[in-house]
Write a protein that holds these residues in place. Structure first.
Motif, mmCIF file in Angstrom:
data_model
loop_
_atom_site.group_PDB
_atom_site.id
_atom_site.type_symbol
_atom_site.label_atom_id
_atom_site.label_comp_id
_atom_site.label_asym_id
_atom_site.label_seq_id
_atom_site.Cartn_x
_atom_site.Cartn_y
_atom_site.Cartn_z
ATOM 1 N N ARG A 1 -38.416 26.149 4.119
ATOM 2 C CA ARG A 1 -39.810 25.778 3.902
ATOM 3 C C ARG A 1 -40.577 26.190 5.152
ATOM 4 N N GLY A 2 -41.456 27.134 5.005
ATOM 5 C CA GLY A 2 -42.189 27.620 6.169
ATOM 6 C C GLY A 2 -41.235 28.275 7.141
ATOM 7 N N ARG A 3 -41.323 27.872 8.391
ATOM 8 C CA ARG A 3 -40.486 28.489 9.422
ATOM 9 C C ARG A 3 -39.203 27.721 9.690
ATOM 10 N N PHE A 4 -38.916 26.670 8.932
ATOM 11 C CA PHE A 4 -37.736 25.862 9.173
ATOM 12 C C PHE A 4 -36.599 26.271 8.259
ATOM 13 N N HIS A 5 -35.478 26.591 8.870
ATOM 14 C CA HIS A 5 -34.297 26.969 8.115
ATOM 15 C C HIS A 5 -33.063 26.579 8.932
ATOM 16 N N ASN A 6 -31.929 26.681 8.317
ATOM 17 C CA ASN A 6 -30.665 26.355 8.966
ATOM 18 C C ASN A 6 -30.380 27.394 10.054
ATOM 19 N N LEU A 7 -30.457 26.982 11.298
ATOM 20 C CA LEU A 7 -30.264 27.891 12.434
ATOM 21 C C LEU A 7 -28.815 28.315 12.615
ATOM 22 N N ALA A 8 -27.879 27.538 12.104
ATOM 23 C CA ALA A 8 -26.453 27.798 12.326
ATOM 24 C C ALA A 8 -25.851 28.800 11.347
ATOM 25 N N ARG A 9 -26.436 28.925 10.181
ATOM 26 C CA ARG A 9 -25.821 29.751 9.138
ATOM 27 C C ARG A 9 -25.599 31.195 9.600
ATOM 28 N N GLY A 10 -24.342 31.618 9.515
ATOM 29 C CA GLY A 10 -23.967 32.973 9.860
ATOM 30 C C GLY A 10 -23.822 33.252 11.354
ATOM 31 N N ARG A 11 -24.041 32.249 12.191
ATOM 32 C CA ARG A 11 -23.928 32.442 13.647
ATOM 33 C C ARG A 11 -22.461 32.369 14.077
ATOM 34 N N PRO A 12 -22.136 32.909 15.248
ATOM 35 C CA PRO A 12 -20.757 32.847 15.740
ATOM 36 C C PRO A 12 -20.312 31.402 15.978
ATOM 37 N N ALA A 13 -19.113 31.096 15.545
ATOM 38 C CA ALA A 13 -18.575 29.743 15.716
ATOM 39 C C ALA A 13 -17.154 29.843 16.268
ATOM 40 N N PHE A 14 -16.749 28.784 16.970
ATOM 41 C CA PHE A 14 -15.463 28.766 17.659
ATOM 42 C C PHE A 14 -14.850 27.378 17.551
ATOM 43 N N GLN A 15 -13.532 27.286 17.704
ATOM 44 C CA GLN A 15 -12.865 25.987 17.654
ATOM 45 C C GLN A 15 -11.673 25.982 18.592
ATOM 46 N N SER A 16 -11.180 24.782 18.901
ATOM 47 C CA SER A 16 -10.126 24.621 19.907
ATOM 48 C C SER A 16 -8.808 25.253 19.493
ATOM 49 N N SER A 17 -8.513 25.291 18.213
ATOM 50 C CA SER A 17 -7.282 25.925 17.715
ATOM 51 C C SER A 17 -7.459 26.180 16.219
ATOM 52 N N LEU A 18 -6.487 26.872 15.631
ATOM 53 C CA LEU A 18 -6.540 27.182 14.207
ATOM 54 C C LEU A 18 -5.305 26.622 13.521
ATOM 55 N N TYR A 19 -5.532 25.799 12.513
ATOM 56 C CA TYR A 19 -4.428 25.263 11.718
ATOM 57 C C TYR A 19 -3.640 26.435 11.149
ATOM 58 N N PRO A 20 -2.312 26.394 11.248
ATOM 59 C CA PRO A 20 -1.509 27.597 10.943
ATOM 60 C C PRO A 20 -1.291 27.904 9.461
ATOM 61 N N LEU A 21 -2.355 27.988 8.702
ATOM 62 C CA LEU A 21 -2.267 28.420 7.301
ATOM 63 C C LEU A 21 -3.102 29.682 7.140
ATOM 64 N N GLU A 22 -2.528 30.797 7.505
ATOM 65 C CA GLU A 22 -3.227 32.080 7.459
ATOM 66 C C GLU A 22 -4.531 31.955 8.225
ATOM 67 N N ASN A 23 -5.621 32.415 7.669
ATOM 68 C CA ASN A 23 -6.925 32.290 8.316
ATOM 69 C C ASN A 23 -7.876 31.437 7.484
ATOM 70 N N ILE A 24 -7.322 30.462 6.817
ATOM 71 C CA ILE A 24 -8.136 29.634 5.929
ATOM 72 C C ILE A 24 -9.146 28.784 6.690
ATOM 73 N N GLY A 25 -8.744 28.171 7.804
ATOM 74 C CA GLY A 25 -9.595 27.203 8.496
ATOM 75 C C GLY A 25 -10.392 27.754 9.654
ATOM 76 N N LEU A 26 -10.847 28.992 9.550
ATOM 77 C CA LEU A 26 -11.606 29.629 10.628
ATOM 78 C C LEU A 26 -12.892 28.878 10.958
ATOM 79 N N ALA A 27 -13.291 28.923 12.209
ATOM 80 C CA ALA A 27 -14.511 28.253 12.678
ATOM 81 C C ALA A 27 -15.746 28.682 11.897
ATOM 82 N N SER A 28 -15.787 29.941 11.488
ATOM 83 C CA SER A 28 -16.951 30.466 10.771
ATOM 84 C C SER A 28 -17.147 29.823 9.394
#
Length: 181
Positions: free
Chosen positions: A29-56
């Motif tokens: 609405r106007g100039r307000f939108h979700n600032l996080a969508r599609g931005r780079p994301a990171f996490q402390s570790s990745l649960y070891p099930l392929e790449n299912i739980g990626l930060a993105s």
């Protein structure tokens, strides 16, 4: 400064007044939108099930809370796990919306802290504390006010315990800070 506060007030009114925050997919609405969508994301570790739980997965726009749909982040059982999104510029953050998992283990998110500032990674624990997640019901949406706190990074940290961190979507609303640097 007044322009920033007016923008933040308008953002909060949009989110609260129209209930979009609870839909997990607010219409811009106007100039307000979700600032996080599609931005780079990171996490402390990745649960070891392929790449299912990626930060993105927490900023992909998919609000499904079922782990098997592959739209949630998931760390290992870490001591003080963290996740953060890099907004790639400094913003005055009004609100952060966090979508919890719905299929199981939703209580794990209890006590997670939402922080805003200019430190990423494990150092994000030094950033301003906006609030703590207390609603751990299935499919819950936590809306945390950050009161215009400025920062480039928005993080979720679970302090003081060993835990798996998982969230299914994170939305960030605010206004760009101009005149920096």
């Amino acid at each position: 400064m007044i322009q920033i506060w007016m923008g933040l007030l308008a953002t909060v009114m949009i989110l609260v007044g129209h209930g979009e925050a609870q839909s997990c997919k607010p219409e811009p609405r106007g100039r307000f939108h979700n600032l996080a969508r599609g931005r780079p994301a990171f996490q402390s570790s990745l649960y070891p099930l392929e790449n299912i739980g990626l930060a993105s997965k927490a900023v992909d726009g998919n609000c499904n809370g079922d782990w098997s749909i592959k739209s949630c982040i998931h760390t290992n059982d870490d001591y003080e796990p963290w996740w953060y999104v890099d907004l790639e510029a400094e913003y005055a953050i009004a609100t952060v919306v966090v979508k919890n998992r719905e299929d199981c283990c939703r209580e794990r998110l209890g006590g997670a802290q939402i922080r805003v500032g200019n430190y990423g990674g494990n150092n994000s624990k030094s950033n301003f504390l906006c609030g703590t997640i207390t609603d751990t019901r299935a499919d819950s949406m936590s809306t945390i006010s950050c009161y215009g706190s400025k920062g480039r990074y928005v993080s979720i940290n679970i302090p003081g315990r060993k835990e798996w961190l998982h969230v299914c979507e994170v939305e960030v609303y605010g206004t760009k800070v101009y005149g920096q640097g």
